[in-house]
Design an enzyme around this catalytic site. Structure first.
Site, PDB file in Angstrom:
ATOM      1  N   ASN A   1       0.807  -1.210   0.000  1.00  0.00           N
ATOM      2  CA  ASN A   1       0.000   0.000   0.000  1.00  0.00           C
ATOM      3  C   ASN A   1       0.849   1.273   0.000  1.00  0.00           C
ATOM      4  O   ASN A   1       1.900   1.307  -0.625  1.00  0.00           O
ATOM      5  CB  ASN A   1      -1.019  -0.038   1.139  1.00  0.00           C
ATOM      6  N   ARG A   2       0.402   2.322   0.693  1.00  0.00           N
ATOM      7  CA  ARG A   2       0.995   3.653   0.544  1.00  0.00           C
ATOM      8  C   ARG A   2       1.976   3.996   1.664  1.00  0.00           C
ATOM      9  O   ARG A   2       1.799   3.589   2.810  1.00  0.00           O
ATOM     10  CB  ARG A   2      -0.110   4.718   0.517  1.00  0.00           C
TER      11      ARG A   2
ATOM     12  N   HIS B   1      -2.214  -7.896  -3.287  1.00  0.00           N
ATOM     13  CA  HIS B   1      -3.424  -7.187  -3.723  1.00  0.00           C
ATOM     14  C   HIS B   1      -4.292  -8.177  -4.506  1.00  0.00           C
ATOM     15  O   HIS B   1      -4.610  -7.982  -5.678  1.00  0.00           O
ATOM     16  CB  HIS B   1      -3.039  -5.986  -4.592  1.00  0.00           C
TER      17      HIS B   1
ATOM     18  N   ASP C   1     -13.720  -0.366   0.732  1.00  0.00           N
ATOM     19  CA  ASP C   1     -12.387   0.203   0.503  1.00  0.00           C
ATOM     20  C   ASP C   1     -11.839   0.565   1.870  1.00  0.00           C
ATOM     21  O   ASP C   1     -11.688   1.736   2.218  1.00  0.00           O
ATOM     22  CB  ASP C   1     -12.466   1.422  -0.416  1.00  0.00           C
TER      23      ASP C   1
ATOM     24  N   GLU D   1      -7.061  -8.417   0.839  1.00  0.00           N
ATOM     25  CA  GLU D   1      -5.614  -8.211   0.723  1.00  0.00           C
ATOM     26  C   GLU D   1      -4.949  -8.420   2.087  1.00  0.00           C
ATOM     27  O   GLU D   1      -5.078  -7.589   2.982  1.00  0.00           O
ATOM     28  CB  GLU D   1      -5.323  -6.799   0.223  1.00  0.00           C
TER      29      GLU D   1
END
Length: 335
Positions: free
Chosen positions: A77-78, A181, A240, A290
């Site tokens: 992820n981020r 993912h 999400d 995920e």
């Protein structure tokens, strides 16, 4: 990759790229080493169903590559601003998600991996691939440690097993996290009704996210938590969200399509303490459960490692993580 390099598998074309197909009497899987050693297809041979979300064209894949197959995220992820500090060293990663000003999805999901071995016997069919950062200057420019990932994808009975060994080949410790993912077709059957299918996930509290989809550090109970743990229809539901893994029971997401006669258990070992759930707008025919070993932006959160899942790997040390996809027949009388 030449066909004679593959023993126990077959070289096949996937969107114009060479892939490796391995199979047993129940399952057939295709892995594309040039695309981050991504598992791009998992087919149930008894029903003919494709279990993973697959693109209709090169253009579809290139427009949203994270939504197909099983991308390997290292780290997952981020990372806010593409930067963090660890061990007195400042790290600067590429900001490849300009909408949030973040680095997203790590270093290896779109790079070529090396085929190490491929084999088949009475017990299993398997492919082993590896990624060595020393051969990727664009990676070492961002993450100045040599690391090596070795992934074993194995079909055994009615299950796909995916194991990654993480090796620190440098003389300094580094922080790390790994995730997938994973995008499943859901429903599995072309004629199945979404309302008849159920999705369950081992979720605990939900991480609160800011406008950039980064955790604030706060967790809260989610109104959908109990239904997600028990299993619920995703018809009309948009996901999400980032959840901590529930502490009790199997650490697995369960996807059930009664009309297709299939139940899939996506099981992760307890190293995976975070589950991200995503299904686009809820009507695109896929769901991504995920599993992550650490939460989004873990390297920057002012929380202890036991809360974020951030791990450090000592010089020349190794760690291993395991996931599996178990494909079971489903009979309506089970309900």
């Amino acid at each position: 990759m030449r066909p004679d390099d593959i023993h126990g598998g077959r070289v096949v074309a996937w969107l114009g790229r060479p892939g490796v197909l391995i199979e047993n009497d129940r399952l057939q899987a295709t892995i594309v080493p040039a695309l981050g050693s991504r598992v791009v297809s998992l087919r149930c041979k008894t029903t003919g169903a494709e279990l993973l979300h697959t693109p209709a064209s090169v253009e579809a894949y290139e427009s949203a590559p994270m939504l197909y197959g099983i991308p390997v995220l290292f780290p997952p992820n981020r990372i806010a601003g593409g930067s963090f500090e660890y061990g007195g060293r400042a790290y600067r990663l590429d900001v490849n998600d300009p909408a949030t000003g973040s680095h997203a999805h790590g270093f290896v999901h779109d790079k070529a991996w090396e085929v190490i071995s491929c084999g088949k016997d009475e017990e299993s069919a398997r492919l082993v691939t590896a990624f060595d950062s020393a051969f990727h200057p664009s990676v070492t420019a961002q993450f100045p440690h040599r690391f090596r990932l070795v992934m074993r994808v194995e079909l055994r009975g009615n299950a796909l097993f995916q194991r990654i060994d993480v090796h620190n080949e440098s003389d300094a410790a580094f922080p790390w996290g790994l995730g997938y993912h994973t995008a499943f077709n859901f429903p599995f059957g072309a004629a199945s009704s979404p309302a008849s299918c159920t999705f369950a996930a081992p979720v605990g509290r939900r991480w609160q996210l800011d406008a950039r989809f980064l955790p604030t550090g706060e967790l809260a109970e989610d109104a959908r938590g109990a239904r997600l743990r028990q299993g619920m229809s995703l018809s009309g539901i948009v996901l999400d969200d980032v959840f901590e893994a529930a502490g009790n029971g199997a650490n697995e997401a369960v996807l059930t399509d009664p009309e297709a006669g299939i139940r899939v258990r996506y099981r992760a070992d307890r190293s995976y303490g975070t589950w991200v759930l995503h299904n686009g707008d809820g009507g695109q025919g896929f769901v991504c459960p995920e599993p992550y070993t650490c939460v989004t932006n873990a390297f920057n959160l002012a929380l202890p490692p036991e809360a974020t899942g951030m791990q450090a790997l000592a010089p020349y040390a190794s760690a291993s993580v395991d996931c599996s996809i178990i494909v079971e027949p489903y009979r309506s009388e089970e309900s």
